[in-house]
Structures are given as structure tokens and as C-alpha cells.
Motif scaffolding. Structure first.
Motif, PDB file in Angstrom:
ATOM      1  N   ALA A  17      -0.987   4.281   8.777  1.00 66.15           N
ATOM      2  CA  ALA A  17      -0.504   3.983   7.412  1.00 66.15           C
ATOM      3  C   ALA A  17      -1.622   4.193   6.378  1.00 66.15           C
ATOM      4  N   VAL A  18      -2.406   5.254   6.580  1.00 68.65           N
ATOM      5  CA  VAL A  18      -3.492   5.559   5.641  1.00 68.65           C
ATOM      6  C   VAL A  18      -2.879   5.965   4.299  1.00 68.65           C
ATOM      7  N   GLY A  19      -3.389   5.393   3.230  1.00 69.81           N
ATOM      8  CA  GLY A  19      -2.868   5.714   1.899  1.00 69.81           C
ATOM      9  C   GLY A  19      -1.763   4.777   1.441  1.00 69.81           C
ATOM     10  N   ASP A  20      -1.254   3.933   2.338  1.00 72.11           N
ATOM     11  CA  ASP A  20      -0.234   2.946   1.962  1.00 72.11           C
ATOM     12  C   ASP A  20      -0.962   1.754   1.329  1.00 72.11           C
ATOM     13  N   PRO A  21      -0.718   1.487   0.028  1.00 74.26           N
ATOM     14  CA  PRO A  21      -1.503   0.445  -0.635  1.00 74.26           C
ATOM     15  C   PRO A  21      -1.302  -0.955  -0.048  1.00 74.26           C
ATOM     16  N   GLN A  25      -4.229  -3.135   1.635  1.00 75.65           N
ATOM     17  CA  GLN A  25      -4.553  -4.438   1.045  1.00 75.65           C
ATOM     18  C   GLN A  25      -4.415  -5.573   2.065  1.00 75.65           C
ATOM     19  N   MET A  26      -3.400  -5.494   2.915  1.00 75.30           N
ATOM     20  CA  MET A  26      -3.102  -6.628   3.804  1.00 75.30           C
ATOM     21  C   MET A  26      -4.012  -6.694   5.030  1.00 75.30           C
ATOM     22  N   ARG A  27      -4.627  -5.578   5.401  1.00 78.73           N
ATOM     23  CA  ARG A  27      -5.576  -5.567   6.537  1.00 78.73           C
ATOM     24  C   ARG A  27      -4.968  -6.178   7.805  1.00 78.73           C
ATOM     25  N   ASN A  28      -3.757  -5.729   8.115  1.00 77.20           N
ATOM     26  CA  ASN A  28      -3.109  -6.195   9.350  1.00 77.20           C
ATOM     27  C   ASN A  28      -3.624  -5.426  10.555  1.00 77.20           C
ATOM     28  N   PHE A  29      -3.637  -6.114  11.681  1.00 76.62           N
ATOM     29  CA  PHE A  29      -3.873  -5.426  12.947  1.00 76.62           C
ATOM     30  C   PHE A  29      -2.549  -5.267  13.689  1.00 76.62           C
ATOM     31  N   ALA A  30      -2.291  -4.050  14.161  1.00 78.53           N
ATOM     32  CA  ALA A  30      -1.259  -3.841  15.176  1.00 78.53           C
ATOM     33  C   ALA A  30      -2.006  -3.588  16.478  1.00 78.53           C
ATOM     34  N   TYR A  31      -1.341  -3.820  17.585  1.00 73.64           N
ATOM     35  CA  TYR A  31      -1.986  -3.630  18.887  1.00 73.64           C
ATOM     36  C   TYR A  31      -1.073  -2.826  19.803  1.00 73.64           C
ATOM     37  N   LEU A  32      -1.696  -2.016  20.644  1.00 74.68           N
ATOM     38  CA  LEU A  32      -0.978  -1.344  21.720  1.00 74.68           C
ATOM     39  C   LEU A  32      -1.543  -1.857  23.036  1.00 74.68           C
ATOM     40  N   ILE A  33      -0.649  -2.268  23.924  1.00 73.72           N
ATOM     41  CA  ILE A  33      -1.061  -2.784  25.242  1.00 73.72           C
ATOM     42  C   ILE A  33      -0.270  -1.997  26.282  1.00 73.72           C
ATOM     43  N   GLY A  34      -0.970  -1.385  27.217  1.00 72.83           N
ATOM     44  CA  GLY A  34      -0.238  -0.585  28.192  1.00 72.83           C
ATOM     45  C   GLY A  34      -0.926  -0.513  29.538  1.00 72.83           C
ATOM     46  N   ASP A  35      -0.222   0.162  30.438  1.00 73.92           N
ATOM     47  CA  ASP A  35      -0.732   0.406  31.785  1.00 73.92           C
ATOM     48  C   ASP A  35      -0.904   1.920  31.917  1.00 73.92           C
ATOM     49  N   THR A  80      10.804  -7.054   3.010  1.00 77.73           N
ATOM     50  CA  THR A  80      10.397  -6.855   1.626  1.00 77.73           C
ATOM     51  C   THR A  80       9.297  -7.832   1.254  1.00 77.73           C
ATOM     52  N   MET A  81       8.201  -7.302   0.725  1.00 74.92           N
ATOM     53  CA  MET A  81       7.127  -8.156   0.227  1.00 74.92           C
ATOM     54  C   MET A  81       6.414  -7.457  -0.924  1.00 74.92           C
ATOM     55  N   LEU A  82       5.963  -8.234  -1.884  1.00 72.78           N
ATOM     56  CA  LEU A  82       5.241  -7.727  -3.048  1.00 72.78           C
ATOM     57  C   LEU A  82       6.013  -6.600  -3.724  1.00 72.78           C
ATOM     58  N   GLY A  83       7.350  -6.672  -3.676  1.00 74.43           N
ATOM     59  CA  GLY A  83       8.179  -5.658  -4.333  1.00 74.43           C
ATOM     60  C   GLY A  83       8.314  -4.362  -3.547  1.00 74.43           C
ATOM     61  N   PHE A  84       7.731  -4.308  -2.333  1.00 70.79           N
ATOM     62  CA  PHE A  84       7.839  -3.113  -1.495  1.00 70.79           C
ATOM     63  C   PHE A  84       8.667  -3.427  -0.264  1.00 70.79           C
ATOM     64  N   THR A  85       9.397  -2.417   0.219  1.00 71.89           N
ATOM     65  CA  THR A  85      10.118  -2.604   1.470  1.00 71.89           C
ATOM     66  C   THR A  85       9.369  -1.898   2.586  1.00 71.89           C
ATOM     67  N   LEU A  86       8.979  -2.674   3.575  1.00 74.59           N
ATOM     68  CA  LEU A  86       8.310  -2.135   4.759  1.00 74.59           C
ATOM     69  C   LEU A  86       9.378  -1.961   5.831  1.00 74.59           C
ATOM     70  N   ARG A  87       9.468  -0.782   6.402  1.00 76.50           N
ATOM     71  CA  ARG A  87      10.581  -0.518   7.327  1.00 76.50           C
ATOM     72  C   ARG A  87      10.299  -1.049   8.731  1.00 76.50           C
ATOM     73  N   GLY A  88       9.052  -1.138   9.088  1.00 79.60           N
ATOM     74  CA  GLY A  88       8.621  -1.862  10.287  1.00 79.60           C
ATOM     75  C   GLY A  88       9.429  -1.620  11.551  1.00 79.60           C
TER      76      GLY A  88
END
Ligand SMILES: [Fe+2]
Length: 236
Positions: A17-21, A25-35, A80-88
Motif C-alpha cells: 500500500a505504498v502511496g496510500d496516505p 499514516q496509520m503504520r499498521n503491521f500485517a503479517y504472513l504466517i505459513g509453512d 470506513t475511517m477518516l472519510g476513506f473506505t478501506l476495502r480490506g
């Protein structure tokens, strides 16, 4: 076993999500866990650019077999947060049909925020496990930030969502938050055995992860030992 484990910590706005303001701003971590041997993986908290997360896993030779959600806030599952819809998670489910694992108590909240039907979500109790190849991920119910917040324990790692950060903990003043529950959840996490490394839901500290033993020593939210001490630290 550790060479079999596939594990990636991905920062929103930098690794995907490079370039997504909002992601930046939110500095979230997503994680991938696999075998790596069976080629299965799960993604934790895909709120932004879900297809990119899918592509990262595919590029690494893994196929997605599930979504784990720490809690219902839009910066973790979409909405929806901060007026934006995140499709997630919704965007992810359009690309691949996989189970979405949430705590049972959080299920209606996740359904409402993401507009995914409750019947499409898989509810779990504290102590349930989600299996990814040879790895069992234990789901720990840690209410406080939200009623059905959960953490994920596997291979001496704890993905702590917004329950516990390297510094501080998640806020308890959003709808469904409960400060006393947060205290009890933090005491529970502080008492987990083993030499765990904590991976938080946001990068709000110098280091992106830290040993639970050092968080116990350094993080001010781990200092109160009683509810009374907690109330002094966190007046409502
Ligand atoms: Fe949150």
C-alpha cells in the motif's frame, strides 16, 4: 521446524500500500504466517491493498488459506475511517475464498464494519487453534481495546494486535473498549510462558518487535500489578 516457518512482518505504506496516505499514516503491521513445505499461509489484518498482500505471498510461493483478524477496527480489517473506505478483507475475499477467523464476540462488529455477512466469518473461542501446515496458531481472547480482540501465539511469537504494543497498549475509549478488561488482558499476556517475541499491530516504537521479557521490564502498561494500580495509571 523454524526453517519451515514462513513469517513476514509488513508495514503499511512501506512494504505494501505504498502511496496510500492512510496506510502510511496509520503504520499498521500485517503479517504472513505459513509453512514453506506445504505452501499454505494465512494473513493477519489485511486492511489495505489486500491484493498486494496476496501477491507477496504468491511471489514467495505460498497460497493463502485464511485470514486472521485481531479486531474489527477498519485499519485492521477494512471499513470506513477518516472519510476513506478501506476495502480490506472484502477485497481479499473477492480474489480468494478463504475463511476469516475472528473471535466470536467480535464477529458482529467485524461484520458491521466490513459489510461481510456474519455467516461468512468463522467465530472462535479463547484457546482455539488455526492450523497452517505443520503449525498451530493459538487464538487468545484479550478484550479491552475491543470486546473480542484476540492475539495469535505460535512458534514463540505473539502477534498482539492493538492489545499490546512494544511501548504502551491500545486505547480503551473507542466503542466496546474496557479499561479493566485491558488490565486483565495485559496481566494475562505478561504471564505467558516461554521466551516470546511480541509483534504489535502498529509500529509506534523504535523497534518493530521486542521480547516479551523486555516489554515486561520497559513498557509502563506492564507495571501495574493490581486493578487499583492500573486505575492510578489510567484514570478513566
Ligand atoms: Fe484498533
Amino acid at each position: 521446524m523454524s526453517e519451515r516457518l514462513y513469517f513476514r512482518q509488513l508495514l503499511s505504506g512501506r512494504d505494501y500500500a505504498v502511496g496510500d496516505p492512510i496506510a502510511t499514516q496509520m503504520r499498521n503491521f500485517a503479517y504472513l504466517i505459513g509453512d514453506r513445505e506445504t505452501g499454505e499461509c494465512v494473513v493477519v489484518d489485511p486492511a489495505y491493498a489486500a491484493s498486494e498482500l496476496l501477491e507477496i505471498a504468491q511471489h514467495d510461493g505460498l497460497r493463502l488459506c485464511g485470514v486472521l483478524a485481531t479486531h474489527h477496527h477498519p485499519d485492521h480489517v477494512g471499513g470506513t475511517m477518516l472519510g476513506f473506505t478501506l476495502r480490506g478483507v472484502r477485497e481479499l475475499l473477492e480474489k480468494t475464498d478463504v475463511p476469516v477467523h475472528v473471535n466470536t464476540i467480535e464477529l458482529p462488529w467485524v461484520a458491521s464494519v466490513t459489510e461481510i455477512g456474519a455467516s461468512e466469518l468463522t467465530g472462535h473461542e479463547h484457546g482455539d487453534t488455526v492450523t497452517v501446515g505443520a503449525f498451530d496458531i493459538e487464538l487468545l481472547h484479550t478484550p479491552g481495546h475491543t470486546p473480542g480482540s484476540q492475539c495469535f501465539l505460535f512458534d514463540n511469537r505473539l502477534i498482539a494486535g492493538d492489545t499490546l504494543f512494544v511501548d504502551g497498549c491500545g486505547r480503551t475509549d473507542f466503542p466496546g473498549g474496557n479499561s479493566d478488561d485491558m488490565f486483565r488482558s495485559l496481566r494475562y499476556l505478561a504471564g505467558l510462558p516461554g521466551d516470546l517475541v511480541v509483534y504489535p499491530g502498529h509500529w509506534y516504537s523504535q523497534e518493530p518487535s521486542a521480547a516479551l521479557s523486555s516489554i515486561r521490564d520497559q513498557n509502563y502498561v506492564m507495571r501495574p500489578q493490581t486493578l487499583q494500580q492500573w486505575h492510578m495509571l489510567m484514570p478513566s
